[in-house]
Scaffold this active site. Structure first.
Site, PDB file in Angstrom:
ATOM      1  N   ASP A   9       0.842  -1.224  -0.032  1.00  0.00           N
ATOM      2  CA  ASP A   9       0.184  -0.040   0.154  1.00  0.00           C
ATOM      3  C   ASP A   9       0.785   1.258   0.030  1.00  0.00           C
ATOM      4  OD1 ASP A   9      -1.685   2.159   0.485  1.00  0.00           O
ATOM      5  OD2 ASP A   9      -2.613   0.887   2.354  1.00  0.00           O
ATOM      6  N   GLY A  31      -9.613   4.836  -6.118  1.00  0.00           N
ATOM      7  CA  GLY A  31      -8.442   4.015  -6.273  1.00  0.00           C
ATOM      8  C   GLY A  31      -7.266   4.820  -5.305  1.00  0.00           C
ATOM      9  N   VAL A  32      -6.222   4.935  -5.892  1.00  0.00           N
ATOM     10  CA  VAL A  32      -5.025   5.362  -5.085  1.00  0.00           C
ATOM     11  C   VAL A  32      -5.187   6.751  -4.750  1.00  0.00           C
ATOM     12  CG1 VAL A  32      -3.223   5.903  -7.157  1.00  0.00           C
ATOM     13  CG2 VAL A  32      -2.492   4.974  -4.713  1.00  0.00           C
ATOM     14  N   ASP A  33      -5.655   7.589  -5.317  1.00  0.00           N
ATOM     15  CA  ASP A  33      -6.076   8.824  -5.014  1.00  0.00           C
ATOM     16  C   ASP A  33      -6.693   8.964  -3.876  1.00  0.00           C
ATOM     17  OD1 ASP A  33      -6.106  11.704  -5.321  1.00  0.00           O
ATOM     18  OD2 ASP A  33      -7.326  11.556  -7.148  1.00  0.00           O
ATOM     19  N   SER A 116      -2.255   5.168 -14.321  1.00  0.00           N
ATOM     20  CA  SER A 116      -3.215   5.136 -15.358  1.00  0.00           C
ATOM     21  C   SER A 116      -3.649   3.395 -15.517  1.00  0.00           C
ATOM     22  CB  SER A 116      -2.625   5.572 -16.729  1.00  0.00           C
ATOM     23  OG  SER A 116      -2.669   7.043 -16.812  1.00  0.00           O
ATOM     24  N   THR A 117      -3.375   2.644 -14.696  1.00  0.00           N
ATOM     25  CA  THR A 117      -3.638   1.210 -15.205  1.00  0.00           C
ATOM     26  C   THR A 117      -4.928   0.704 -14.241  1.00  0.00           C
ATOM     27  OG1 THR A 117      -2.124   0.174 -13.616  1.00  0.00           O
ATOM     28  CG2 THR A 117      -1.117   0.671 -15.833  1.00  0.00           C
ATOM     29  N   VAL A 119      -8.726   2.674 -13.003  1.00  0.00           N
ATOM     30  CA  VAL A 119      -9.759   3.491 -13.727  1.00  0.00           C
ATOM     31  C   VAL A 119      -9.429   3.859 -15.036  1.00  0.00           C
ATOM     32  CG1 VAL A 119     -11.284   5.272 -13.312  1.00  0.00           C
ATOM     33  CG2 VAL A 119     -10.660   4.024 -11.456  1.00  0.00           C
ATOM     34  N   TYR A 120      -8.136   4.409 -15.232  1.00  0.00           N
ATOM     35  CA  TYR A 120      -7.918   4.768 -16.516  1.00  0.00           C
ATOM     36  C   TYR A 120      -7.641   3.830 -17.653  1.00  0.00           C
ATOM     37  CZ  TYR A 120      -8.256   9.815 -14.940  1.00  0.00           C
ATOM     38  OH  TYR A 120      -8.702  10.925 -14.417  1.00  0.00           O
TER      39      TYR A 120
HETATM   40  N1  AR6 Z   1      -1.175   1.540  -2.971  1.00  0.00           N
HETATM   41  C1  AR6 Z   1      -0.652   1.438  -4.254  1.00  0.00           C
HETATM   42  N2  AR6 Z   1      -1.469   1.220  -5.366  1.00  0.00           N
HETATM   43  C2  AR6 Z   1      -2.965   1.343  -5.309  1.00  0.00           C
HETATM   44  C3  AR6 Z   1      -3.554   1.634  -4.159  1.00  0.00           C
HETATM   45  C4  AR6 Z   1      -2.540   1.886  -2.863  1.00  0.00           C
HETATM   46  N3  AR6 Z   1      -3.294   2.172  -1.834  1.00  0.00           N
HETATM   47  N4  AR6 Z   1      -4.856   1.797  -4.332  1.00  0.00           N
HETATM   48  C5  AR6 Z   1      -5.056   1.487  -5.662  1.00  0.00           C
HETATM   49  N5  AR6 Z   1      -3.898   1.274  -6.172  1.00  0.00           N
HETATM   50  P1  AR6 Z   1      -6.301   4.146 -10.139  1.00  0.00           P
HETATM   51  P2  AR6 Z   1      -5.695   5.707 -12.702  1.00  0.00           P
HETATM   52  C6  AR6 Z   1      -3.459   0.641  -7.759  1.00  0.00           C
HETATM   53  O1  AR6 Z   1      -7.451   3.648 -10.624  1.00  0.00           O
HETATM   54  O2  AR6 Z   1      -5.724   4.329 -13.407  1.00  0.00           O
HETATM   55  C7  AR6 Z   1      -8.903   8.256  -9.515  1.00  0.00           C
HETATM   56  O3  AR6 Z   1     -10.293   8.338  -9.250  1.00  0.00           O
HETATM   57  C8  AR6 Z   1      -4.326   0.326  -8.563  1.00  0.00           C
HETATM   58  O4  AR6 Z   1      -4.698  -1.097  -8.393  1.00  0.00           O
HETATM   59  O5  AR6 Z   1      -5.922   4.301  -8.812  1.00  0.00           O
HETATM   60  O6  AR6 Z   1      -4.278   6.513 -12.874  1.00  0.00           O
HETATM   61  C9  AR6 Z   1      -8.122   9.579  -9.659  1.00  0.00           C
HETATM   62  O7  AR6 Z   1      -8.643  10.341  -9.171  1.00  0.00           O
HETATM   63  C10 AR6 Z   1      -3.841   0.401 -10.024  1.00  0.00           C
HETATM   64  O8  AR6 Z   1      -2.992  -0.526 -10.107  1.00  0.00           O
HETATM   65  O9  AR6 Z   1      -5.209   5.325 -10.999  1.00  0.00           O
HETATM   66  C11 AR6 Z   1      -8.478   9.424 -11.241  1.00  0.00           C
HETATM   67  O10 AR6 Z   1      -9.711  10.203 -11.763  1.00  0.00           O
HETATM   68  C12 AR6 Z   1      -3.074   1.786  -9.766  1.00  0.00           C
HETATM   69  O11 AR6 Z   1      -3.055   1.885  -8.407  1.00  0.00           O
HETATM   70  C13 AR6 Z   1      -8.383   8.125 -11.811  1.00  0.00           C
HETATM   71  O12 AR6 Z   1      -8.666   7.530 -10.444  1.00  0.00           O
HETATM   72  C14 AR6 Z   1      -3.802   2.898 -10.730  1.00  0.00           C
HETATM   73  O13 AR6 Z   1      -5.254   2.888 -10.197  1.00  0.00           O
HETATM   74  C15 AR6 Z   1      -6.829   7.719 -12.170  1.00  0.00           C
HETATM   75  O14 AR6 Z   1      -6.897   6.527 -12.687  1.00  0.00           O
END
Ligand code: AR6
Length: 170
Positions: A9, A31-33, A116-117, A119-120
């Site tokens: 995490d 997501g991570v955000d 980006s991998t 939601v994007y």
């Molecule tokens: N630690 C590490 N990785 C994580 C965590 C964590 N705590 N939580 C999720 N991931 P995403 P994107 C991974 O969707 O595709 C947001 O709403 C997850 O499994 O978070 O760039 C933003 O506000 C995946 O492998 O980011 C944007 O609107 C990776 O982080 C949008 O999502 C990225 O997934 C950005 O989408």
């Protein structure tokens, strides 16, 4: 090793700077955000509101507040639209600009999520290859950064990043 990958995490990482996969508003999301904003506390959103958003491919920094990391580098990855809309250039730019921002706050250790991998929907194999090769290339020009960790959420993602690191950095 300068570049490595772990399954963890990212909000728990004790590094100088963690990178957030944000959106152009910089006002939080899922997501991570979402995880980073929850762990950092409401002061992070207040700091982000001062930044006036961020273009896709760019990066901006704030403090880490309640996180173990001292800084958060907020970057905005491209939404995958099939690969013909400049997605690769934008994703490479995210990694390059994030490292430049990290260097500007004197970070020596940086952790990235897989930008980006989620939601994007950027395909993981292509994204990981670009991530590792761009970080390797950028670090050649930024010797002050000592370690970059790809912090993968799943074991599957970790295997992909590990293979790219073995292929591209040995
Ligand atoms: N630690 C590490 N990785 C994580 C965590 C964590 N705590 N939580 C999720 N991931 P995403 P994107 C991974 O969707 O595709 C947001 O709403 C997850 O499994 O978070 O760039 C933003 O506000 C995946 O492998 O980011 C944007 O609107 C990776 O982080 C949008 O999502 C990225 O997934 C950005 O989408």
């Amino acid at each position: 090793m300068k570049i490595n990958a772990i399954q963890a995490d990212i909000t728990q990482q004790e590094v100088d700077a963690i990178v957030n996969a944000a959106n152009t508003s910089l006002l939080g999301g899922g997501g991570v955000d979402g995880a980073i904003h929850r762990a950092a506390g409401p002061e992070l959103l207040a700091a982000c509101k001062q930044l006036g958003g961020c273009a896709t491919g760019d990066a901006k920094s704030t403090r880490g507040f309640k996180l173990p990391a001292r800084y958060v580098i907020h970057t905005v990855g491209p939404v995958w639209q099939g690969g013909e809309r400049g997605e690769a250039e934008l994703l490479m730019s995210c990694y390059r600009r994030s490292l430049e921002e990290a260097a500007s706050v004197n970070a020596r250790s940086v952790a990235f999520p897989s930008i980006s991998t989620g939601v994007y929907r950027y395909p993981i194999n292509e994204a990981a290859k670009l991530a590792v090769s761009t970080v390797k290339q950028t670090l050649d020009a930024i010797p002050s950064i000592e370690t970059v960790t790809f912090c993968c959420f799943s074991a599957e993602d970790l295997a992909v990043y590990q293979a790219c690191i073995n292929q591209l950095t040995r």
